[in-house]
Design an enzyme around this catalytic site. Sequence first.
Site, PDB file in Angstrom:
ATOM      1  N   LYS A 255      13.639  11.040  23.930  1.00 22.22           N
ATOM      2  CA  LYS A 255      14.552  10.661  24.434  1.00 22.22           C
ATOM      3  C   LYS A 255      15.585  11.017  23.497  1.00 22.22           C
ATOM      4  O   LYS A 255      17.288  10.860  23.091  1.00 22.22           O
ATOM      5  CB  LYS A 255      14.354   8.600  23.535  1.00 22.22           C
ATOM      6  CG  LYS A 255      13.975   7.589  25.131  1.00 22.22           C
ATOM      7  CD  LYS A 255      14.332   6.670  24.625  1.00 22.22           C
ATOM      8  CE  LYS A 255      13.166   6.175  25.922  1.00 22.22           C
ATOM      9  NZ  LYS A 255      12.634   4.684  25.658  1.00 22.22           N
TER      10      LYS A 255
ATOM     11  N   HIS B  42      -1.013  25.733   8.880  1.00 28.42           N
ATOM     12  CA  HIS B  42      -2.155  24.453   9.467  1.00 28.42           C
ATOM     13  C   HIS B  42      -3.345  24.142   8.749  1.00 28.42           C
ATOM     14  O   HIS B  42      -4.417  24.763   8.503  1.00 28.42           O
ATOM     15  CB  HIS B  42      -2.643  25.102  11.145  1.00 28.42           C
ATOM     16  CG  HIS B  42      -3.469  24.681  11.643  1.00 28.42           C
ATOM     17  ND1 HIS B  42      -3.747  23.311  11.409  1.00 28.42           N
ATOM     18  CD2 HIS B  42      -3.573  24.981  12.925  1.00 28.42           C
ATOM     19  CE1 HIS B  42      -4.195  22.817  12.173  1.00 28.42           C
ATOM     20  NE2 HIS B  42      -4.282  23.824  13.256  1.00 28.42           N
TER      21      HIS B  42
ATOM     22  N   ARG C  48      -8.972  21.093  19.624  1.00 27.97           N
ATOM     23  CA  ARG C  48      -9.283  21.332  18.677  1.00 27.97           C
ATOM     24  C   ARG C  48      -9.625  19.691  17.396  1.00 27.97           C
ATOM     25  O   ARG C  48      -9.589  18.852  16.966  1.00 27.97           O
ATOM     26  CB  ARG C  48     -10.131  22.013  17.523  1.00 27.97           C
ATOM     27  CG  ARG C  48     -11.277  23.107  18.141  1.00 27.97           C
ATOM     28  CD  ARG C  48     -11.364  24.005  17.998  1.00 27.97           C
ATOM     29  NE  ARG C  48     -10.102  24.661  19.488  1.00 27.97           N
ATOM     30  CZ  ARG C  48     -10.345  24.908  20.287  1.00 27.97           C
ATOM     31  NH1 ARG C  48     -11.460  24.920  20.448  1.00 27.97           N
ATOM     32  NH2 ARG C  48      -9.053  24.968  20.930  1.00 27.97           N
ATOM     33  N   THR C  49      -8.213  20.242  16.757  1.00 28.62           N
ATOM     34  CA  THR C  49      -7.323  19.083  15.950  1.00 28.62           C
ATOM     35  C   THR C  49      -7.319  17.879  16.120  1.00 28.62           C
ATOM     36  O   THR C  49      -7.420  17.237  14.893  1.00 28.62           O
ATOM     37  CB  THR C  49      -5.882  19.991  14.941  1.00 28.62           C
ATOM     38  OG1 THR C  49      -6.715  21.445  15.234  1.00 28.62           O
ATOM     39  CG2 THR C  49      -5.446  19.646  13.624  1.00 28.62           C
TER      40      THR C  49
ATOM     41  N   ARG D 161       0.987  16.941  15.111  1.00 26.87           N
ATOM     42  CA  ARG D 161       1.145  18.411  15.347  1.00 26.87           C
ATOM     43  C   ARG D 161       2.587  18.556  15.778  1.00 26.87           C
ATOM     44  O   ARG D 161       2.775  17.639  17.415  1.00 26.87           O
ATOM     45  CB  ARG D 161       0.386  19.207  16.620  1.00 26.87           C
ATOM     46  CG  ARG D 161       0.845  20.216  16.397  1.00 26.87           C
ATOM     47  CD  ARG D 161      -1.044  20.664  17.509  1.00 26.87           C
ATOM     48  NE  ARG D 161      -1.719  21.465  16.383  1.00 26.87           N
ATOM     49  CZ  ARG D 161      -2.873  22.120  17.055  1.00 26.87           C
ATOM     50  NH1 ARG D 161      -2.507  22.506  17.842  1.00 26.87           N
ATOM     51  NH2 ARG D 161      -3.704  22.094  16.241  1.00 26.87           N
TER      52      ARG D 161
HETATM   53  C1  NCD Z   1      -4.606  26.600  16.636  1.00 25.84           C
HETATM   54  C2  NCD Z   1      -3.079  26.521  16.654  1.00 25.84           C
HETATM   55  O1  NCD Z   1      -2.794  25.171  16.470  1.00 25.84           O
HETATM   56  O2  NCD Z   1      -2.700  26.950  16.106  1.00 25.84           O
HETATM   57  N1  NCD Z   1      -6.199  26.068  16.921  1.00 25.84           N
HETATM   58  C3  NCD Z   1      -6.427  25.678  16.133  1.00 25.84           C
HETATM   59  O3  NCD Z   1      -5.457  24.209  16.439  1.00 25.84           O
HETATM   60  N2  NCD Z   1      -7.316  25.714  16.191  1.00 25.84           N
HETATM   61  C4  NCD Z   1      -4.628  28.575  16.948  1.00 25.84           C
HETATM   62  C5  NCD Z   1      -4.365  28.493  18.301  1.00 25.84           C
HETATM   63  O4  NCD Z   1      -3.664  27.878  19.049  1.00 25.84           O
HETATM   64  O5  NCD Z   1      -4.348  29.410  18.450  1.00 25.84           O
END
Ligand code: NCD
Length: 311
Positions: free
Chosen positions: A87, A137, A57-58, A109
Amino acid sequence: MRHILRADQFDHDELARLFGRAIFFMEQDQHIKTRRNTLKLHQGRIMVSMFYEPSTRTRFSFEIAAAKLGMAVIGTENAAEFSSAAKGETIEDTVRVLNEYGVDAICMRTKEDGHAARAAAVSNVAIINGGDGKAEHPTQAVLDAYTIYQKFGRLDTLQVVMGGDLAHGRTVRSLAKLLSTYKNNHIIFISTPELQMSADVLKYLDKNGTTYEQTDDIEKAFTGADVVYWTRLQLERHSDAKLAHGTQAFTIDKSTLRYLPKKAIIMHPLPRVNEIAAEVDKDPRAVYFKQAGNGLYVRMAMLDAILKELP
Ligand code: NCD
């Protein structure tokens, strides 16, 4: 430069503006003609997308958001393997180099807590935290707040049940913090003793005067809830050894929903594994797929806000 690093960095006026803009982008997206208008907004801008952890999703929603705003997106699906991190390069050096390439935003991320803040400390380019370890997040919290606002028209005076792996989930941490900036919210944390919400978040709620309970009594927590926010076990962040209560401890199914008021909504950041039975998807209170869809428009609004401030 405005980075997005923590959920509580947004003040209430700013959130209201982002929500309004998200609605605008959602409307524009309904027809190809109006879509072409949003394409003109940020033509010539570039977003780098660097995900060191898996994401559906993100990453997709940010990259699609950027595309719908006319930006170009350059990235790698797996920065842990395909960037020089493999590396041994530090996050700081990677970001320093990207700063030399004339890009406008870096969406990342990371596996480690605090890496987005470390990147921001050396970056003139906007850093967007798409999840750092088990810390924060923030963009998820904003889209979660938008989803709650869409239903209730407010972000205060709500009874919010957060359940699942609260110790290792970053979405619940960010959302709890964001909701605690609003008055009269009450949070009920449901978990097993080994997966409870961390002390730093509880302290944060105490400081803001947000009341909370910690329990494993789903029936009692659901009675009177406005929002149920469910999460999966973050098995990649801890070992099975800790799961004395098994992985089925928090499954929501039809029978659990008996206790939940009609007006309530059931949210989940997704991915869902087995903690919400598929039969719940048909319940009108289940909004998790809509919630994911909101992410696109809320992220368009966030990118737009960042880019509008650039010279
Ligand atoms: C979440 C995350 O990556 O923290 N996913 C997301 O971004 N919707 C939740 C998860 O991974 O459980």
